[in-house]
Structure formats: C-alpha cells, structure tokens
Design an enzyme around this catalytic site. Sequence first.
Site, PDB file in Angstrom:
ATOM      1  N   ARG A  16      38.422   3.045  11.465  1.00 22.84           N
ATOM      2  CA  ARG A  16      37.597   3.858  12.368  1.00 22.84           C
ATOM      3  C   ARG A  16      37.636   5.320  11.899  1.00 22.84           C
ATOM      4  O   ARG A  16      38.310   5.646  10.922  1.00 22.84           O
ATOM      5  CB  ARG A  16      38.134   3.741  13.789  1.00 22.84           C
ATOM      6  CG  ARG A  16      39.551   4.267  13.913  1.00 22.84           C
ATOM      7  CD  ARG A  16      40.134   4.029  15.275  1.00 22.84           C
ATOM      8  NE  ARG A  16      41.190   5.000  15.515  1.00 22.84           N
ATOM      9  CZ  ARG A  16      42.074   4.922  16.496  1.00 22.84           C
ATOM     10  NH1 ARG A  16      42.031   3.903  17.317  1.00 22.84           N
ATOM     11  NH2 ARG A  16      42.989   5.856  16.657  1.00 22.84           N
ATOM     12  N   TYR A 156      53.134  17.312  13.638  1.00 24.79           N
ATOM     13  CA  TYR A 156      51.875  17.109  12.907  1.00 24.79           C
ATOM     14  C   TYR A 156      51.660  18.231  11.869  1.00 24.79           C
ATOM     15  O   TYR A 156      51.316  17.963  10.712  1.00 24.79           O
ATOM     16  CB  TYR A 156      50.734  17.071  13.924  1.00 24.79           C
ATOM     17  CG  TYR A 156      49.374  16.734  13.370  1.00 24.79           C
ATOM     18  CD1 TYR A 156      49.028  15.428  13.043  1.00 24.79           C
ATOM     19  CD2 TYR A 156      48.405  17.731  13.192  1.00 24.79           C
ATOM     20  CE1 TYR A 156      47.768  15.122  12.543  1.00 24.79           C
ATOM     21  CE2 TYR A 156      47.149  17.434  12.702  1.00 24.79           C
ATOM     22  CZ  TYR A 156      46.829  16.128  12.388  1.00 24.79           C
ATOM     23  OH  TYR A 156      45.580  15.828  11.898  1.00 24.79           O
ATOM     24  N   ALA A 157      51.888  19.482  12.295  1.00 23.83           N
ATOM     25  CA  ALA A 157      51.688  20.618  11.376  1.00 23.83           C
ATOM     26  C   ALA A 157      52.627  20.523  10.178  1.00 23.83           C
ATOM     27  O   ALA A 157      52.221  20.769   9.031  1.00 23.83           O
ATOM     28  CB  ALA A 157      51.918  21.937  12.118  1.00 23.83           C
ATOM     29  N   LYS A 160      51.320  17.849   7.814  1.00 25.29           N
ATOM     30  CA  LYS A 160      50.088  18.219   7.093  1.00 25.29           C
ATOM     31  C   LYS A 160      50.336  19.344   6.086  1.00 25.29           C
ATOM     32  O   LYS A 160      49.701  19.403   5.033  1.00 25.29           O
ATOM     33  CB  LYS A 160      48.994  18.603   8.099  1.00 25.29           C
ATOM     34  CG  LYS A 160      48.540  17.440   8.993  1.00 25.29           C
ATOM     35  CD  LYS A 160      47.941  16.307   8.170  1.00 25.29           C
ATOM     36  CE  LYS A 160      47.486  15.126   8.993  1.00 25.29           C
ATOM     37  NZ  LYS A 160      46.914  14.046   8.183  1.00 25.29           N
ATOM     38  N   ILE A 189      37.263  17.437  14.042  1.00 24.15           N
ATOM     39  CA  ILE A 189      36.325  16.359  13.708  1.00 24.15           C
ATOM     40  C   ILE A 189      36.285  15.389  14.887  1.00 24.15           C
ATOM     41  O   ILE A 189      37.345  14.974  15.389  1.00 24.15           O
ATOM     42  CB  ILE A 189      36.775  15.609  12.426  1.00 24.15           C
ATOM     43  CG1 ILE A 189      37.086  16.611  11.299  1.00 24.15           C
ATOM     44  CG2 ILE A 189      35.706  14.599  11.989  1.00 24.15           C
ATOM     45  CD1 ILE A 189      35.970  17.531  10.886  1.00 24.15           C
TER      46      ILE A 189
END
Length: 248
Positions: A16, A156-157, A160, A189
């Site tokens: 997805r 998350y940061a 990434k 997004i």
Amino acid sequence: MKLLAGKNVIITGASRGIGKGIAEIFADHGANVAFTYSSSEKPALELEKALKGKGVTAKAYQSDAASFEQADALVAKVLEDFGGIDVLINNAGITKDNLLMRMTEADFDSVIETNLKSVFNMTKAVQRTFLKQRSGSIINMSSVVGVKGNAGQTNYAASKAGMIGFTKSVALELGSRNIRCNAIAPGFIETEMTNKLDEKTVQGWRDAIPLKRGGSPEDIANACLFFASDLSLYVTGQVLNVDGGMLT
Ligand code: NAD
C-alpha cells in the site's frame, strides 16, 4: 519511453501507500517487480495481479524486513524467481509516536529495527549480487523528519537520520564498483500512515507546505524512477527532499 525495461526491482513494504505507488509506476516503465509486505497484512495478491496486467513479472512476498534471516532468504528467492536484481528500494517503515517521556524501550527498538536495521539487512543481502555484476541502484526511503527532527518522533527521526548516514557510507564504499546509493526524504505524503492523523492536523501540514498540498505516492515514485534509471547514472550519495518545498 520506458525507463526501466527488463530491470528487476525489489521494493520492501509495497502492499500500500508509497511502495505501492512505486510498484505501479515502475511496472508502467517495464520493470519486473518483487515486493514485500508485513506479516500483519493479508497477502497483496491484488497488486501482484494488477502489475502482471501491465505485462511485467511481479510477485508479492511476505517477509519481515527487520529480520536479517528473512531478508537474506527473500533475496535468494527473488534471484531464483526473477533471475537477477538491478534495483533495491528500502521503503518499509512504521511509526510508533510518543513523547520521549512516554516512549517505551520496545517502541524505540521496533521502529529502529523496522526502519533502519532493515536497510542494513536488505542492502547486505543484495550486495553480493551487485558486486558480482558491477552495477546496482539502492534507494532508501528516509524522511524530512530524519533531516530536521520532530517532537514526538524521536524513534522515527533517529531511524530516518540513520538511513541518511547509511546511504552516504554505502555510496562511498561501493561507488568504485558502480553501485549507487541515494535517499529520498518525503515530506507529508497522504497514505494510510498519515491517515491516522486528525483532519485539523492534516490541514495544518498542508497549509505549511509552499506548494499547498500533501504529496502523493506518485510524487515519490517519480523521484525513485530517476534514481533507479540511467537518468541518474552519475548521481550517488544524495538525499532528495520531495516535500513540496517544506524544508526550503
Ligand atoms: P504505509 O504505512 O502506508 O505502508 C507501509 C508499508 O510497509 C506496508 O506495505 C507494510 O506492509 C510495510 N511494512 C511495515 N513493516 C514491515 C516489515 N517489518 N517488513 C516488511 N514490510 C513492512 O506507509 P507509507 O506512508 O507508504 O510509507 C512508506 C515509507 O515512506 C516509510 O518508510 C515511511 O517512513 C516513509 N515516509 C512516509 C511519509 C508519509 O508522509 N507517508 C513521509 C516520509 C517518509
């Protein structure tokens, strides 16, 4: 003009969202697509069928990108099924947001393992093939959050930002063998990942973006197309912000 005719591509996390958008645009450009989805989802057979309908070879694999053994076994299976690999897209990712005060060790570890360790697993697994053929393009799906940070997303940061360091190091280490490695930093997004947010927050994000809209999976897929194809043969170690101007 088909930019990826006959190329074999692996995309992690493509059942997805952004990964699915990449799979569709890559198939439109003639690429054969091997893609994965997580164990928590039902088999992505509809997408596999839709891609085959575009006249390419396509196959969905249930494989946990965070597992080194599964990543290694996946690459071996794809080599057997497709006969080769030209492009790897490390796209699988999750969020488990919380303020640092409330974030558990388990939530930190699982985001790092799914988003960052997975990139090590998959890159190491394709490396042998890319070294042997003296070519290959690796594309890592980072985030603007990895560049600028975000309150409530320390896990998350960190994952990434880690991907960006990994990308540049692979570019330096494997460049002499004609293996390229680049990263994309998407902004906001609109996918199932961001659909979890309430409408007010979403509108706030849209208003803050210079182009005044959230991005689509196709916006990211088109950037991947550049890095995967011969259009970027002299580009490696780069991070491309695809964010509607958010970081400008
Ligand atoms: P999504 O939640 O819609 O899709 C995630 C995909 O990853 C799914 O196909 C899922 O099956 C797969 N996945 C999750 N864990 C996995 C695992 N352990 N092994 C294999 N597959 C796994 O997310 P999305 O919005 O399409 O995001 C895709 C990538 O883009 C992620 O890495 C995300 O961090 C990054 N990104 C997204 C945005 C955004 O605004 N949506 C912004 C910046 C970066």
